[in-house]
Structures are given as C-alpha cells and as structure tokens.
Write an enzyme that holds these catalytic residues in place. Structure first.
Site, short mmCIF file in Angstrom:
data_model
loop_
_atom_site.label_atom_id
_atom_site.label_comp_id
_atom_site.label_asym_id
_atom_site.label_seq_id
_atom_site.Cartn_x
_atom_site.Cartn_y
_atom_site.Cartn_z
N CYS A 32 0.83 -1.21 0.00
CA CYS A 32 0.00 0.00 0.00
C CYS A 32 0.86 1.26 0.00
CB CYS A 32 -0.94 -0.02 1.19
SG CYS A 32 -0.16 -0.38 2.78
N TYR A 33 1.83 1.35 0.91
CA TYR A 33 2.71 2.50 0.91
C TYR A 33 3.48 2.63 -0.42
CZ TYR A 33 2.31 3.34 6.02
OH TYR A 33 1.89 3.65 7.29
#
Length: 344
Positions: free
Chosen positions: A149-150
């Site tokens: 996600c990051y």
C-alpha cells in the site's frame, strides 16, 4: 472467470469479496481460511448477510488448481511463499496480495521481513503488479506480486520524475501516514483503540519492509539509482494513505517540466487523477481505486514535494489486485472498479 480467495477473513480478503461479487466477469467459487474454516462469511462479517454467504474451508491447493482460473492470496507474510509452489500448475493464475514475491531474492526478503519465502526460481517468475507502469508484463504472467500500500502511493508519486531524470534519486524522503486497517484485522497492542485514538505515531523508522520494495522498483522501472528514507506513521482512522515525498530537483528543472512528466506518465491511466497545486485528502478517494497526486515545486529549496492519497485497502491492496486480474485476463483494467469514492 472462477475465482478462489485464500485468506478471505482479513481486510484485503473481504474487500476482494466486495469488489468481485459485482464484477461482471468473475465468479467466486471458494473462500479459504484455516483459522475460521466451517464458518460462513456472513458469520465472520455480518455486513455480507444475504450478499455473500459461502462457507470458509481449509486451504486445499489441489482443489484450487482444479476449479479456479485465478486465486488471490491475502495472507500474512510468510504464508504465500509456501503455497505458491503448490499452486503454479496448468492454467491457474496466482495473484499474491501479501509481500512474499515483491523482493528480488530470498535473502533480501529474510533481511527485511525476518521470515522465509519461496525459492529463487519462483521469485524470478513473479511480475510486480504496479498496474500503471508494468501492464505489458502483467498481461503475460501467471504469478503476480501485488504492490504494498505505501509503495503504491510512493511509486506513483516518484516514478515520472525519476524516469525523466528531473530529481536526484539519492535525495528522496518519504513521510507516509496510514489508517489502522493497514495493520490487518488481528488484534494487537499497537492497534488497540485506546492506544491509537487521539494519537499519531511513527513506527519501524529506517527499517520498514516497504523500503526495499520502493527502492528496487524505482531502480528497475527507471534504470536510475534510488535511495529512500521512508518513515511510516499510524493515524487514528480506518482507511487511507497520504504520502508526502520530497526530492531535490536537478539543476535548471522547471515546474513546467515536472508537470509535463506527470501528464505524460498518466495520460490514459484511468485511476490516477492529477491535481497540480492541490492538497488531496484521503477522504476524497475513500472506498475507490483512485490515486490522487499533486505536486509543489519549491524554488527556495530546490525541492519538489509530491502528495498522493489512496485508499490502502482498495488501490493499496484489493482494488489494484482486481485491476491486475483484469489485465492478466485481457479485460479493460477498469472492469468492476468504476465506482465513485464515498464522500463525506
């Protein structure tokens, strides 16, 4: 397409169900969870009552190979590395939503995750599924490593600038903030309500496992050196990621060149929305597969600051996984994903 989901009781797994039950070309044939086998999905997640009521069963790789066209693995790290060698057979396509196939070598994975993954021969088969940047390779693979996600928000922010040689790749600093769903559904002290409410905190400073994923992908997709200082923070909200990325501009680079790099990179990319000079909010992409990007060139410091927001459970996990599934099966990448963000 017949779809199986391993790890259906986690946040990414149940989000896959939300997206796939309305997907016009997908049919979920089985959901798997060793820890909650025998329960129905609506027992585990009552919001699925009368929507998806299938029972969970223990993982059965033979059954999956026989009845599924694609399988999503949404398990904690260290699990899919053991499962994939049992699944890669015949026509089955594997989409790994965990981190086990994102890094180039077992040694690098062990260093950052502290666990074992699959052998090198399987890592070599995996294609990194950053949809907007690796679509051709995604279309031809049977093993897809869905990005973290990051890294999704960070890479979409920085790749256009590094590719066009507008920034010093060794100067990158990323300040990232995530909602608590990023830690998964399992209870822990660090995600306990009383610990996270009315507070914000950094964690895994200089040692987060997404750091090598970001550097490796920047290097691979641009051919240029990248060195990243990455600091994640936990924010008391359910969903959303905001990354603020800083990099030193090369001598003479103008704001017009920065804008042109983003425009060229994301022309025709339906899930990246460019908002130059704006201040995107996580609420503006909530529940959607969009990534909103804004940038600000700072003449005083000679740096560019890039802001990006995503829903960590959708574009940062299940939504991008479905986008990649679409590419792998020759469908328009927007299939089943064209819905408006939830607001307010």
């Amino acid at each position: 397409m017949n779809i199986s989901i391993i790890g259906a009781t986690g946040y990414s797994g149940v989000e896959l169900i939300r997206l796939l039950v309305k997907h016009p070309e997908a049919n979920i044939v089985a959901v798997y969870s060793n820890s909650q086998a025998g329960k129905t999905m609506q027992e585990v997640y009552p919001h699925l009552t009368h929507i998806f009521t299938d029972s969970l069963t223990k993982i059965d790789c033979g059954r999956i190979r026989k009845e599924a066209d694609a399988v999503f693995i949404a398990t904690p790290s260290g699990v899919s590395g053991q499962l994939v060698p049992q699944l890669l057979d015949g026509k089955l396509k594997v989409i790994d939503v965990s981190g086990d196939f994102r890094l180039a070598t077992p040694e690098l994975y062990n260093k950052w995750y502290g666990k074992q993954t699959a052998a090198q021969e399987y890592l070599d088969q995996a294609v990194y599924g950053l949809s907007e940047w690796n679509a051709d390779a995604i279309r031809g693979t049977k093993l897809l490593a869905n990005p973290g996600c990051y890294p999704t928000a960070t890479l979409l922010s920085l790749l256009p600038l590094l590719k066009e040689d507008l920034i010093d790749g060794t100067s990158i600093i990323v300040d990232a903030k995530s909602g608590v769903t990023g830690a998964g559904r399992s209870a822990s002290l660090g995600t306990h309500f009383c610990e996270v409410n009315e507070s914000i905190s950094a964690y895994k400073v200089a040692k987060h496992q997404h750091t090598p994923e970001i550097e490796q992908t920047l290097n691979y997709l641009t051919g240029k050196e990248a060195l990243v200082s990455f600091t994640p923070h936990l924010v008391p909200m359910n969903r959303g990621i905001l990354t603020t990325s800083y990099a030193t501009l090369k001598e003479g680079v103008t704001n017009e060149q920065v804008a042109a790099a983003f425009s060229e990179a994301y022309e025709g990319k339906p899930f990246v929305r460019l908002r130059p000079g704006a201040y995107p909010k996580t609420k503006e992409v909530y529940g959607s597969n969009y990534c909103d990007i804004a940038w600000h060139a700072d003449d005083r410091t000679g740096r560019v600051i890039v802001l990006a927001v995503i829903d960590n459970v959708v574009k940062g996990a299940a939504g991008q996984a479905v986008q990649n599934m679409n590419l792998m099966f020759g469908l328009p990448e927007t299939t089943g994903l064209e819905f408006t963000p939830v607001y307010p």
